[in-house]
Write a protein that holds these residues in place. Sequence first.
Motif, PDB file in Angstrom:
ATOM      1  N   THR A 200       0.821  -1.228   0.000  1.00 48.66           N
ATOM      2  CA  THR A 200       0.000   0.000   0.000  1.00 48.66           C
ATOM      3  C   THR A 200       0.848   1.269   0.000  1.00 48.66           C
ATOM      4  OG1 THR A 200       0.063  -0.048   2.411  1.00 48.66           O
ATOM      5  CG2 THR A 200      -1.849  -1.082   1.353  1.00 48.66           C
ATOM      6  N   GLU A 225      -4.913 -10.292   1.721  1.00 49.11           N
ATOM      7  CA  GLU A 225      -5.610 -10.480   0.425  1.00 49.11           C
ATOM      8  C   GLU A 225      -7.056 -10.927   0.616  1.00 49.11           C
ATOM      9  OE1 GLU A 225      -3.474 -13.166  -2.211  1.00 49.11           O
ATOM     10  OE2 GLU A 225      -1.588 -12.600  -1.220  1.00 49.11           O
ATOM     11  N   TYR A 226      -7.400 -11.357   1.841  1.00 55.53           N
ATOM     12  CA  TYR A 226      -8.725 -11.974   2.035  1.00 55.53           C
ATOM     13  C   TYR A 226      -9.563 -11.284   3.104  1.00 55.53           C
ATOM     14  CZ  TYR A 226      -6.663 -15.480  -0.914  1.00 55.53           C
ATOM     15  OH  TYR A 226      -6.066 -16.092  -1.971  1.00 55.53           O
ATOM     16  N   ILE A 227      -9.268 -10.036   3.400  1.00 54.43           N
ATOM     17  CA  ILE A 227     -10.081  -9.313   4.393  1.00 54.43           C
ATOM     18  C   ILE A 227     -11.447  -9.053   3.740  1.00 54.43           C
ATOM     19  CG2 ILE A 227     -10.279  -7.229   5.834  1.00 54.43           C
ATOM     20  CD1 ILE A 227      -7.776  -8.773   6.594  1.00 54.43           C
ATOM     21  N   PRO A 228     -12.544  -9.489   4.367  1.00 51.28           N
ATOM     22  CA  PRO A 228     -13.832  -9.345   3.703  1.00 51.28           C
ATOM     23  C   PRO A 228     -14.440  -7.944   3.817  1.00 51.28           C
ATOM     24  CG  PRO A 228     -14.092 -10.492   5.772  1.00 51.28           C
ATOM     25  CD  PRO A 228     -12.624 -10.187   5.648  1.00 51.28           C
ATOM     26  N   GLN A 229     -15.391  -7.700   2.949  1.00 50.71           N
ATOM     27  CA  GLN A 229     -16.081  -6.406   2.922  1.00 50.71           C
ATOM     28  C   GLN A 229     -17.579  -6.700   2.915  1.00 50.71           C
ATOM     29  OE1 GLN A 229     -15.300  -4.289  -0.742  1.00 50.71           O
ATOM     30  NE2 GLN A 229     -15.501  -2.344   0.330  1.00 50.71           N
ATOM     31  N   SER A 230     -18.323  -6.070   3.797  1.00 53.83           N
ATOM     32  CA  SER A 230     -19.777  -6.267   3.791  1.00 53.83           C
ATOM     33  C   SER A 230     -20.437  -5.113   4.519  1.00 53.83           C
ATOM     34  CB  SER A 230     -20.136  -7.591   4.489  1.00 53.83           C
ATOM     35  OG  SER A 230     -21.506  -7.589   4.821  1.00 53.83           O
ATOM     36  N   ALA A 249      -6.732  -2.621   7.551  1.00 56.03           N
ATOM     37  CA  ALA A 249      -7.244  -3.034   6.225  1.00 56.03           C
ATOM     38  C   ALA A 249      -8.759  -3.215   6.308  1.00 56.03           C
ATOM     39  CB  ALA A 249      -6.561  -4.332   5.794  1.00 56.03           C
ATOM     40  N   ALA A 250      -9.245  -3.818   7.399  1.00 57.71           N
ATOM     41  CA  ALA A 250     -10.695  -4.022   7.555  1.00 57.71           C
ATOM     42  C   ALA A 250     -11.412  -2.675   7.654  1.00 57.71           C
ATOM     43  CB  ALA A 250     -10.969  -4.863   8.794  1.00 57.71           C
ATOM     44  N   GLN A 252     -10.478   0.127   6.281  1.00 59.43           N
ATOM     45  CA  GLN A 252     -10.506   0.777   4.966  1.00 59.43           C
ATOM     46  C   GLN A 252     -11.617   0.188   4.093  1.00 59.43           C
ATOM     47  OE1 GLN A 252      -6.360   0.061   4.341  1.00 59.43           O
ATOM     48  NE2 GLN A 252      -5.783   2.222   4.618  1.00 59.43           N
ATOM     49  N   LEU A 253     -11.815  -1.128   4.191  1.00 63.21           N
ATOM     50  CA  LEU A 253     -12.820  -1.799   3.354  1.00 63.21           C
ATOM     51  C   LEU A 253     -14.245  -1.648   3.891  1.00 63.21           C
ATOM     52  CD1 LEU A 253     -10.862  -5.111   2.686  1.00 63.21           C
ATOM     53  CD2 LEU A 253     -11.564  -3.447   0.942  1.00 63.21           C
ATOM     54  N   ASN A 254     -14.357  -1.370   5.190  1.00 63.06           N
ATOM     55  CA  ASN A 254     -15.681  -1.345   5.836  1.00 63.06           C
ATOM     56  C   ASN A 254     -15.856  -0.045   6.609  1.00 63.06           C
ATOM     57  OD1 ASN A 254     -16.677  -4.325   5.425  1.00 63.06           O
ATOM     58  ND2 ASN A 254     -14.540  -4.489   6.071  1.00 63.06           N
TER      59      ASN A 254
END
Length: 377
Positions: A200, A225-230, A249-250, A252-254
């Motif tokens: 990053t 590579e596998y941090i989920p987003q929901s 990372a979680a 940023q995605l959520n």
Amino acid sequence: MNTLEVPQGQFTLNLYPIRKNEQLRAWDAADEYILQHLHEHSIVSDSTKVIILNDSSGALSIALASCKPCTISDSYISQQAITENLKINNIEPENISLQNIFQPINGIADLVIIKIPKNLALLEDELYRIREHCNEKTVILAAAMIKHIHTSTLKLFERILGPATTSLARKKARLVHCEVNLALVAGESPYPSQYTLDITGDVYSNHANVFSREKLDLGSRFMLEYIPQSASYNHILDLACGNGVLGIAAAQLNPQAKISFADESYMAVESARINTQQLLGNEPRFDFKVTDCLQGIKDNSLDLILNNPPFHQNHVVGDFIAWQMFNEAKQKLKPGGELIIVGNRHLGYHIKLKKLFGRCEMIASNKKFVILKSVNK
Ligand SMILES: C[S@@+](CC[C@H](N)C(=O)[O-])C[C@H]1O[C@@H](n2cnc3c(N)ncnc32)[C@H](O)[C@@H]1O
């Protein structure tokens, strides 16, 4: 098995967490050597101002409780162990001033006792922290099992405090004696140090005792590579967060989710706090907890737990901490909540997770690691 007999008295000491059929003792020959040396050379009286560093279960602090030592540690588990061991020895908690590594130290010490940690960066940082609380009369007495004392260990003492020598070995332990030289130009602690995450370009700060302080751990790299987003995640926990790389990372995605960071190391949690603030700003949705596993987190409150479990705690190696984390995770997850972990393939975490949750899905694998997911029913 759990009775320490030293010139200062007989003490009952347990390792924490308590495990069935524990084969290990809560102290080692280096603790005994320190206590015998203090007695043989009449170094302490009840008015001696004592600072103790890295006492893992309280052997030193409890044997020296009559001096009311200030006991400094980066480990919440050690603090818990010392508190519990004080109770079983009927010593009032006020006899020991238990401080975490970031709390200010008062005044100048007459005696500094250092249980030398395996991690030399931690020792280096600690020597800088105590230097300001020493004068040339302060006795510095350090010890460890021989296998943890190297030329580089002595060099650190000499570079930061002053001339250092080692003792003869007793039961495979050695003492390190060091004379404080205040004229020494010792510089400043290099911690927290930084690395740039190549994926990053983000810069991460790491206090001295943080896991994988110099570069991203390979397991964590794979997990990223596998941090989920929901959109349905309300509350995510980065369990055993280290410098916070997975939780960040979680986050940023959520962006809607509350993110909690928890670790038993004060330096880890402080690093996660600095990194979250520097990379994402100071948002109220972030919180930081120094705790044992998931202690203090509400039952049925989490939608997602991310975890790269530890394989040792202080000097005790094993998967018992991972197992404790998985058990508590089940309790803290909402129905439908997910636990996602990364681990070495050979550790067999899938068997434990399947037993506990009824199902365990392998999300990904490579030569070394697996990423596993279990959902709470
Ligand atoms: C393998 S590291 C993972 C760190 C970080 N999540 C990463 O991926 O880089 C495991 C972490 O577990 C922490 N730990 C060890 N025992 C613990 C406990 N009983 N409760 C909470 N954290 C613990 C260690 O301090 C360490 O930071």
